[in-house]
Design an enzyme around this catalytic site. Structure first.
Site, mmCIF file in Angstrom:
data_model
loop_
_atom_site.group_PDB
_atom_site.id
_atom_site.type_symbol
_atom_site.label_atom_id
_atom_site.label_comp_id
_atom_site.label_asym_id
_atom_site.label_seq_id
_atom_site.Cartn_x
_atom_site.Cartn_y
_atom_site.Cartn_z
ATOM 1 N N ASP A 1 2.303 -4.201 6.958
ATOM 2 C CA ASP A 1 0.908 -3.745 7.051
ATOM 3 C C ASP A 1 -0.016 -4.963 7.121
ATOM 4 O O ASP A 1 -0.890 -5.157 6.266
ATOM 5 C CB ASP A 1 0.537 -2.846 5.859
ATOM 6 C CG ASP A 1 0.689 -3.544 4.504
ATOM 7 O OD1 ASP A 1 0.053 -3.080 3.522
ATOM 8 O OD2 ASP A 1 1.396 -4.562 4.423
ATOM 9 N N ASP B 1 1.734 -10.568 4.976
ATOM 10 C CA ASP B 1 2.670 -10.043 5.981
ATOM 11 C C ASP B 1 2.740 -11.004 7.169
ATOM 12 O O ASP B 1 3.812 -11.312 7.693
ATOM 13 C CB ASP B 1 2.210 -8.687 6.495
ATOM 14 C CG ASP B 1 2.005 -7.655 5.411
ATOM 15 O OD1 ASP B 1 0.974 -7.726 4.714
ATOM 16 O OD2 ASP B 1 2.880 -6.798 5.240
ATOM 17 N N ASN C 1 2.011 -1.630 -2.934
ATOM 18 C CA ASN C 1 2.909 -1.046 -1.933
ATOM 19 C C ASN C 1 3.622 0.201 -2.459
ATOM 20 O O ASN C 1 3.801 1.175 -1.738
ATOM 21 C CB ASN C 1 3.967 -2.064 -1.482
ATOM 22 C CG ASN C 1 3.408 -3.111 -0.546
ATOM 23 O OD1 ASN C 1 2.318 -2.923 0.024
ATOM 24 N ND2 ASN C 1 4.113 -4.219 -0.397
HETATM 25 O O1 RIB Z 1 0.830 -5.977 -3.809
HETATM 26 C C1 RIB Z 1 0.998 -6.879 -2.741
HETATM 27 C C2 RIB Z 1 1.438 -6.171 -1.500
HETATM 28 O O2 RIB Z 1 0.432 -5.270 -1.087
HETATM 29 C C3 RIB Z 1 1.642 -7.129 -0.314
HETATM 30 O O3 RIB Z 1 2.621 -6.601 0.540
HETATM 31 C C4 RIB Z 1 0.318 -7.107 0.371
HETATM 32 O O4 RIB Z 1 0.410 -7.419 1.773
HETATM 33 C C5 RIB Z 1 -0.073 -5.670 0.188
HETATM 34 O O5 RIB Z 1 0.581 -4.914 1.196
HETATM 35 CA CA CA Z 2 2.057 -6.240 2.920
#
Ligand code: RIB
Ligand code: CA
Length: 313
Positions: free
Chosen positions: A12, A17, A169
């Site tokens: 995402d 990322d 996530n």
């Molecule tokens: O909590 C960090 C995660 O959440 C990472 O993957 C960041 O890119 C967000 O997606």
């Molecule tokens: Ca991420």
């Protein structure tokens, strides 16, 4: 398993990322990126798909298909993290308004299924966003389960960053995470316990800048924005490049201390929804389902990252 894995990056983007993609696509990486798939997370899937295409343009990842995935979690309403990644999801670096790379016409979930079923070797799924696409792929075609080498994911931990108990996530789609963690597919989990050891500060940003090629400058520009928002929102002394830990593990697993544990996902708790219940002492007596990353060799991590950026020269 050698390090020469075929991987699919479900993400995402999102600054960290983007850094994970840069690391995976570098000339020192033994990994083959079969596809990049996007999922609603840091920002909505339209925006982060555009970001994925722009990142591929920027680093010359021309042959790898990018496919758009789920635009919301399985059950909950969408939740985004623009306070960390900005309105575009990749605020900071100056990139062309429109990407030249074309978006694949096939849905991300179907790309995951097709790539896994048709591969001549088992595929590793790298998940650095909410697990909606991965859960949908498992449910839509369970034949992929024995053909997935490992799911290497950034998520969870023994503390939270979105609630006191839950990491973003996992929290965004805990029902999807439960499907994945209960799937019997081997999981390597890079939670906040270890990703908060991969904190980039301005010295590291300046090291990236000093490398002096366009991709290293792009990475430095990503950090410039990402450091500031993490300092402001979480009071951290820099920006934890969470997602890059998944790729560092695939390239150089010796950078991490790893422990096999049982992890279950909470989907019911008023205060604990989205929590990864990490059974560090084995008190549940349940079979371990996760390789849990505990500690990071920080100097080795940043040395690997700098070497990867130099390889774009
Ligand atoms: O909590 C960090 C995660 O959440 C990472 O993957 C960041 O890119 C967000 O997606
Ligand atoms: Ca991420």
């Amino acid at each position: 398993m050698t390090n020469n894995r075929k991987i699919i990056m479900d993400c995402d983007p999102g600054h960290d990322d983007a850094l994970a993609i840069i690391l995976a696509a570098s000339k020192i990486s033994p990994l083959t990126i079969e596809a990049i798939t996007t999922v609603s997370g840091n920002v909505d899937v339209e925006k982060n798909t555009l970001n994925a295409l722009k990142i591929c343009d920027m680093i010359g990842l021309d042959e790898t298909p990018v496919a758009k995935g789920a635009d919301r979690p399985l059950f909950k309403e969408r939740e985004v993290a623009e306070e960390i990644h900005g309105e575009t999801g990749l605020d900071g670096p100056v990139l062309p308004e429109k990407p030249t790379k074309e978006l694949a016409e096939v849905h991300a979930v179907d790309v995951i299924i097709e790539k896994v079923l048709n591969s001549n070797q088992n595929v590793t799924l790298v998940a650095t966003g909410p697990l909606t696409n991965v859960a949908l792929a498992i449910r839509k075609d369970p034949r992929i389960v024995p053909k997935i080498e490992e799911i290497v994911l950034m998520g969870g931990g023994t503390f939270g960053n979105w609630t006191p108990a839950a990491e973003f996530n996992i929290y965004v789609d805990a029902e999807a995470a439960k499907i994945v963690f209960d799937s019997d597919i081997p999981i390597a989990m890079f939670g906040l316990d270890v990703t908060h050891q991969a904190i980039a500060n301005r010295d590291i940003m300046n090291d990236f800048k000093a490398i002096g090629n366009p991709v290293a400058q792009f990475a430095a520009d990503l950090l410039d924005f990402f450091l500031t928002t993490n300092e402001e929102v979480f009071g951290l002394e820099g920006g934890p490049v969470h997602d890059a830990c998944t790729i560092a593990y695939l390239i150089q697993p010796s950078l991490f201390d790893l422990k096999h544990v049982r992890v279950d996902i909470e989907t019911k708790g008023e205060f604990t929804y989205g929590m990864t219940s990490v059974d560090m002492l084995g008190v549940t007596g349940k079979q371990a389902n996760v390789t849990f990353a505990q500690n990071l060799n920080r100097d080795g991590f940043w040395e690997l990252f700098n070497d990867s950026l130099k390889s774009y020269g």
